[in-house]
Design a protein around this motif. Structure first.
Motif: not given
Length: 255
Positions: A136-149
């Motif tokens: 299921i991960a493939k059709p759910m598409g692109n996702v990006m987490g962020f690490y912020i300082q």
């Protein structure tokens, strides 16, 4: 740093002079789209509850917006209209830039995976996110987490809609974020495996987080069965509740 949990994954991060809106789903109850499940969970139009009464007061101060991905429970039509009307600078994955520009949003910065770039006087880095177990991960598409300082603020890891992966583990263990945010509703469609961490992986996320954790993505869309009460009970059993915030909609946390 102040962090206000609005609803689902929508949150507002306030620093001394910047107010960062994350994943704006700003529509009224039932306006973000049709039900995500028909028979696994009760079919309901999403979101399944209205914004908290203080939402507009908090969101109106927005100076920048971070978008982790384009699903309607993270960016709905009302969210888009707000960003366009205010001409809010939008920061997103390099993979989402073209679509957001097409929608008329003011994309001022794109972020690449595992590449740190300047952001509001500090840095931001894109972290891979896998939106589901197995196929299921493939059709759910692109996702990006962020690490912020950011200068004079605690570091924060927005893991976004993801399962527990080696990349998630790397950020928690090697980057040592002072605040980590985990999507905790265990979203699941009528077929296939869950789209977000199962309870045992949420527990692992909290266990491996070096500092405070904020659990969100709870009780706002119809395909997320884990409740705040259930999550609180499980974390309490494991001795992990003291390090975890499970905020109510509209709740502000100060760090």
């Amino acid at each position: 740093m102040k962090i206000s949990h609005i609803r689902n994954a929508t949150m507002v991060i306030e620093t001394k002079d910047k107010v960062i809106l994350v994943d704006p789903m700003l529509g009224e109850k039932g306006t973000a789209g049709p039900t995500f499940t028909l028979f696994r969970y009760k079919p309901q139009r999403n979101p399944i509850l209205d914004l908290p009464s203080n939402a507009n007061q908090v969101i109106e101060k927005t100076t920048h917006c971070l978008i982790t991905h384009l699903h309607p429970d993270h960016l709905d039509k009302d969210g888009e209209e707000f960003l366009r009307a205010k001409d809010i600078p939008v920061i997103c994955s390099v993979k989402d830039e073209a679509e957001l520009l097409k929608r008329g949003l003011n994309v001022t910065q794109v972020v690449k995976y595992w590449e740190s770039s300047p952001f509001l006087g500090g840095t931001i880095e894109g972290i891979p996110a896998v939106h589901g177990y197995g196929f299921i991960a493939k059709p759910m598409g692109n996702v990006m987490g962020f690490y912020i300082q950011l200068p004079d603020e605690q570091s924060i890891y927005l893991s976004a809609d993801t399962i527990y992966t080696d990349d998630v583990h790397k950020v928690l263990v090697e980057y040592q974020p002072q605040i980590s945010v985990v999507a905790s509703g265990r979203a699941q469609l009528d077929i296939f495996q869950p789209l977000l961490m199962k309870m045992e992986d949420i527990v692992k996320f909290v266990e491996n987080s070096p500092n405070k954790v904020i659990a969100n993505h709870l009780e706002a869309v119809n395909h997320c069965p884990i409740t705040r009460k259930e999550l609180s009970s499980e974390l309490s059993k494991k001795g992990l509740l003291e390090k975890t915030y499970i905020p109510e909609d509209g709740q502000m946390m100060e760090f």
